[in-house]
Design a protein around this motif. Structure first.
Motif, short mmCIF file in Angstrom:
data_model
loop_
_atom_site.label_atom_id
_atom_site.label_comp_id
_atom_site.label_asym_id
_atom_site.label_seq_id
_atom_site.Cartn_x
_atom_site.Cartn_y
_atom_site.Cartn_z
N GLY A 130 17.21 -29.83 -0.77
CA GLY A 130 16.19 -29.01 -1.44
C GLY A 130 16.77 -27.67 -1.91
N LYS A 131 16.49 -27.30 -3.15
CA LYS A 131 17.08 -26.10 -3.75
C LYS A 131 16.68 -24.83 -3.03
CE LYS A 131 17.78 -23.90 -8.25
NZ LYS A 131 17.40 -23.90 -9.68
N GLY A 132 15.48 -24.81 -2.47
CA GLY A 132 14.97 -23.60 -1.83
C GLY A 132 15.75 -23.14 -0.61
N TYR A 133 16.61 -23.99 -0.07
CA TYR A 133 17.38 -23.63 1.12
C TYR A 133 18.63 -22.81 0.78
CZ TYR A 133 14.61 -27.14 3.61
OH TYR A 133 13.58 -27.87 4.18
N TYR A 134 19.00 -22.76 -0.50
CA TYR A 134 20.30 -22.22 -0.89
C TYR A 134 20.18 -20.92 -1.68
CZ TYR A 134 21.87 -26.78 0.60
OH TYR A 134 22.11 -27.91 1.35
N ARG A 135 21.13 -20.04 -1.46
CA ARG A 135 21.25 -18.81 -2.24
C ARG A 135 22.02 -19.13 -3.51
NH1 ARG A 135 23.26 -16.08 3.34
NH2 ARG A 135 21.20 -15.74 4.27
N ALA A 136 21.74 -18.40 -4.57
CA ALA A 136 22.36 -18.68 -5.88
C ALA A 136 23.89 -18.62 -5.79
CB ALA A 136 21.85 -17.69 -6.92
N TRP A 137 24.41 -17.66 -5.05
CA TRP A 137 25.87 -17.53 -4.98
C TRP A 137 26.51 -18.68 -4.21
CZ3 TRP A 137 28.71 -17.32 -0.54
CH2 TRP A 137 28.06 -16.97 0.65
N GLU A 138 25.77 -19.28 -3.28
CA GLU A 138 26.31 -20.43 -2.53
C GLU A 138 26.51 -21.62 -3.47
OE1 GLU A 138 24.25 -19.22 1.74
OE2 GLU A 138 23.41 -20.86 0.57
N LEU A 139 25.55 -21.84 -4.36
CA LEU A 139 25.69 -22.92 -5.34
C LEU A 139 26.81 -22.60 -6.32
CD1 LEU A 139 21.97 -23.82 -6.16
CD2 LEU A 139 23.56 -25.05 -4.68
N TRP A 140 26.92 -21.35 -6.72
CA TRP A 140 27.99 -20.94 -7.64
C TRP A 140 29.35 -21.31 -7.07
CZ3 TRP A 140 32.27 -17.79 -7.78
CH2 TRP A 140 32.75 -17.40 -9.04
N VAL A 141 29.54 -21.05 -5.78
CA VAL A 141 30.81 -21.35 -5.11
C VAL A 141 31.04 -22.87 -5.06
CG1 VAL A 141 32.01 -21.28 -2.89
CG2 VAL A 141 30.88 -19.23 -3.77
N LEU A 142 30.00 -23.63 -4.74
CA LEU A 142 30.15 -25.09 -4.63
C LEU A 142 30.62 -25.72 -5.94
CD1 LEU A 142 27.01 -26.15 -2.53
CD2 LEU A 142 29.39 -26.04 -1.79
N PHE A 143 30.25 -25.13 -7.05
CA PHE A 143 30.65 -25.66 -8.35
C PHE A 143 32.14 -25.41 -8.65
CE2 PHE A 143 26.09 -25.73 -9.63
CZ PHE A 143 26.07 -26.99 -10.23
N ARG A 144 32.78 -24.55 -7.86
CA ARG A 144 34.11 -24.06 -8.24
C ARG A 144 35.14 -24.19 -7.11
NH1 ARG A 144 30.01 -21.57 -10.66
NH2 ARG A 144 30.25 -20.92 -12.85
N MET A 145 35.08 -25.26 -6.34
CA MET A 145 35.95 -25.40 -5.18
C MET A 145 37.31 -26.06 -5.46
SD MET A 145 34.65 -23.89 -2.63
CE MET A 145 35.67 -24.53 -1.30
N GLU A 146 37.40 -26.85 -6.52
CA GLU A 146 38.65 -27.60 -6.76
C GLU A 146 39.88 -26.68 -6.87
OE1 GLU A 146 40.71 -30.76 -9.88
OE2 GLU A 146 38.54 -30.42 -9.98
N PRO A 147 39.84 -25.59 -7.65
CA PRO A 147 41.02 -24.72 -7.74
C PRO A 147 41.41 -24.11 -6.40
CG PRO A 147 39.46 -24.21 -9.49
CD PRO A 147 38.75 -25.13 -8.54
N VAL A 148 40.43 -23.87 -5.55
CA VAL A 148 40.70 -23.30 -4.22
C VAL A 148 41.56 -24.27 -3.41
CG1 VAL A 148 39.67 -22.50 -2.06
CG2 VAL A 148 38.54 -21.99 -4.25
N TYR A 149 41.15 -25.55 -3.40
CA TYR A 149 41.90 -26.56 -2.65
C TYR A 149 43.26 -26.84 -3.28
CZ TYR A 149 37.93 -27.63 0.34
OH TYR A 149 36.93 -27.53 1.27
#
Length: 278
Positions: A130-149
């Protein structure tokens, strides 16, 4: 344990999965879904315990371990549809889903698509979609994890990836062995992890209800250090009233840190469901 390996061909690659039958018909059906970058071995203590007692399904998710090569252009809904096609093929009628982390997200996506097919759901160290559980910045980070790994030193990633998800020697050793599948091919690992986080973020951003119409049990380790998993589970329990069991001292892969406790929770849950059959 007498598990049979099988394959299912999709337009993006071949999925490897394992089943175990029982001599008696109409036995409960357990669908074990591993977390991101883990594979079917994550559940070896559960498979050992339940093999022969219940019908069992477990897979290497698309792109993982033996389910490779695989075109990584699918979303969580595609994954749920492939899972449903395989379960239909295997004649699973009333599956109980047991999803760890990513496997729990997949279970909720499945419930959204096929709301009346799941007989029960056990979430192990996962979180709500459910979207209501997440902060906007948390989703922003999830979209951008590949370069980190991709840029992370592999030896450090291997150590933190295995030590960070489990508190037991067994759990850490098992996670390390699963991560070593990708040793020497860090771009593959980075793509696998990055794509996994991205499709979860996409599913959350879709802002769908992800209603669970079946009996559900939440499980979370008290030492789970993966992201904000504990916070999400507390909020999930508070908002929905779904029962939650905290596994004392266990990490993110609590089924590897406390296998006997988890196996008993699964047994009790399934037996209660079975007893409620008309």
């Amino acid at each position: 344990m007498n598990m049979t390996e099988k394959t299912y061909i999709t337009d993006k690659g071949t999925i490897h999965y394992w089943t175990c039958e029982t001599p008696e018909k109409d036995k409960p059906e357990l669908v074990f879904l591993p977390g991101l970058t883990a594979d079917h071995r994550l559940y070896e203590k559960q498979l050992e315990h339940f093999a022969g007692k219940y019908r069992i399904f477990v897979w290497d998710a698309p792109g993982h371990a033996s389910s490779y090569p695989f075109e990584m252009t699918f979303n969580l809904e595609d994954k749920a549809k492939w899972l449903d096609e395989i379960l239909e093929l295997e004649n699973f009628k009333e599956p109980v889903f047991i999803g760890q982390s990513m496997g729990g997200y997949l279970s909720q996506a499945y419930a959204q698509l096929f709301p009346d097919k799941m007989k029960g759901f056990i979430s192990i160290d996962s979180a709500p979609l459910g979207k209501g559980y997440y902060r906007a910045w948390e989703l922003w980070v999830l979209f951008r994890m590949e370069p980190v790994y991709l840029k992370y030193p592999w030896k450090l990633l291997l150590k933190q990836g295995s030590d960070g998800v489990a508190t037991s020697d067994y759990g850490r050793s098992l996670m390390r062995s699963m991560m070593m599948t990708y040793d020497g091919d860090q771009p593959r690992y980075a793509l696998l992890a990055g794509q996994g986080y991205r499709i979860v973020a996409e599913a959350i951003s879709a802002d769908l209800p992800y209603e669970l119409k079946c009996p559900t049990q939440l499980i979370c380790g008290t030492k789970d250090q993966a992201g904000y998993c504990k916070r999400y589970n507390k909020a999930w329990h508070k908002k929905t009233g779904l029962p939650i069991t905290w596994i004392e001292g266990a990490g993110h892969n609590s089924n590897t840190d406390a296998p006997d406790e988890i196996n008993k929770l699964i047994s009790d849950f399934v037996e209660k469901l079975d007893a409620s059959k008309p």
